[in-house]
Scaffold this motif. Structure first.
Motif, PDB file in Angstrom:
ATOM      1  N   LEU A  67       0.827  -1.202   0.000  1.00 11.23           N
ATOM      2  CA  LEU A  67       0.000   0.000   0.000  1.00 11.23           C
ATOM      3  C   LEU A  67       0.869   1.264   0.000  1.00 11.23           C
ATOM      4  O   LEU A  67       0.640   2.191  -0.789  1.00 11.23           O
ATOM      5  N   ALA A  70       2.592   1.634  -3.319  1.00  5.78           N
ATOM      6  CA  ALA A  70       1.657   2.061  -4.360  1.00  5.78           C
ATOM      7  C   ALA A  70       1.404   3.563  -4.263  1.00  5.78           C
ATOM      8  O   ALA A  70       1.348   4.258  -5.289  1.00  5.78           O
ATOM      9  N   CYS A  71       1.236   4.074  -3.046  1.00  3.16           N
ATOM     10  CA  CYS A  71       1.048   5.508  -2.855  1.00  3.16           C
ATOM     11  C   CYS A  71       2.280   6.286  -3.313  1.00  3.16           C
ATOM     12  O   CYS A  71       2.166   7.364  -3.912  1.00  3.16           O
ATOM     13  N   LEU A 114      -5.459   0.205  -5.468  1.00  2.00           N
ATOM     14  CA  LEU A 114      -5.743   1.360  -4.621  1.00  2.00           C
ATOM     15  C   LEU A 114      -7.242   1.584  -4.460  1.00  2.00           C
ATOM     16  O   LEU A 114      -7.703   1.988  -3.387  1.00  2.00           O
ATOM     17  N   TYR A 118      -9.046   1.516  -0.856  1.00  2.00           N
ATOM     18  CA  TYR A 118      -9.875   2.616  -0.361  1.00  2.00           C
ATOM     19  C   TYR A 118     -11.177   2.089   0.243  1.00  2.00           C
ATOM     20  O   TYR A 118     -11.574   2.493   1.338  1.00  2.00           O
ATOM     21  N   PHE A 133      -2.720   6.569   3.037  1.00  2.00           N
ATOM     22  CA  PHE A 133      -3.550   6.583   1.835  1.00  2.00           C
ATOM     23  C   PHE A 133      -4.232   7.936   1.656  1.00  2.00           C
ATOM     24  O   PHE A 133      -4.218   8.513   0.563  1.00  2.00           O
ATOM     25  N   ARG A 137      -4.276  10.835  -1.349  1.00  2.00           N
ATOM     26  CA  ARG A 137      -5.535  11.224  -1.998  1.00  2.00           C
ATOM     27  C   ARG A 137      -5.764  12.731  -1.880  1.00  2.00           C
ATOM     28  O   ARG A 137      -6.203  13.377  -2.837  1.00  2.00           O
TER      29      ARG A 137
END
Length: 211
Positions: A67, A70-71, A114, A118, A133, A137
């Motif tokens: 995670l 990926a961010c 993602l 979420y 996360f 965003r």
């Protein structure tokens, strides 16, 4: 790369093998955390389960790394490329949509992962994961709507709501195409058609919202 990722034990692994592990895990986690199977991950990555847990300790540890990574990818390969000096919000969102589609070419599982993350974080909050996360965003939304020229909108239109309409429209279109369950080769063949359809949506947004 953030310090906690840069110092992670997995960074000592051979880069090619590390990429296989990350890609296999990200792809498997698109099914959701509970449904993802570490047996599938190690099979796809070509490593032993013992080695996987040597680097990540637990399934949750693996998920947390994926995670955060990926961010980080979203920031480095998408958000950092957004032209902040562009004050025409529809033009900026057009550029962002193209960047997102290119990102989906390069990392097919990234946006699906993602999106699933979420939903799961809404249902089962994890303070550390949620903070990481949501920070990413919020940066995306801030960059999209930063320093926009509100004088472009028609009289009587709420500029913030109009910008959100444009944002939601293009995000929705991109998501629908990325999640169309087609292979990458088909996706590449359809790319020009997607661009033409996007231009049509852009024209409608301009005609509806702008003077």
């Amino acid at each position: 790369m953030s310090e906690d990722l840069e110092s992670h034990k997995i960074m000592t692994m051979d880069p090619e093998k590390r990429d296989r592990v990350i890609n296999a895990a990200m792809n498997e986690f698109t099914k959701g955390y509970k449904s993802a199977c570490t047996d599938t991950i190690v099979r796809e990555a070509g490593i032993s389960k013992g080695l996987l847990f040597h680097y990540f300790g637990t399934k949750e540890g693996l998920y947390g790394f994926i995670l955060k990574n990926a961010c980080e990818m979203i920031y480095n390969e998408y958000l950092s490329l957004i032209q902040l000096e562009q004050s025409d919000v529809i033009e900026k969102l057009w550029q962002m949509t193209l960047l997102k589609m290119d990102l989906s070419y390069k990392h097919p599982a990234l946006l699906d992962f993602l999106a699933k993350a979420y939903v799961e974080l809404q249902e089962n909050p994890n303070e550390e994961f949620t903070e990481y996360f949501m920070k990413t965003r919020s940066i995306a939304i801030e960059k999209a709507l930063a320093d926009i020229d509100t004088s472009l909108f028609k009289e009587g239109i709420d500029a913030k709501k109009a910008a959100n309409i444009a944002l939601w429209t293009l995000n929705g279109y991109t998501t629908s195409q990325i999640n169309a369950n087609m292979c990458m080769e088909d996706y590449k063949k359809e790319y020009e058609r997607y661009l033409e359809e996007l231009k049509e949506y852009i024209d409608i947004l301009r005609e509806t919202l702008y003077k």
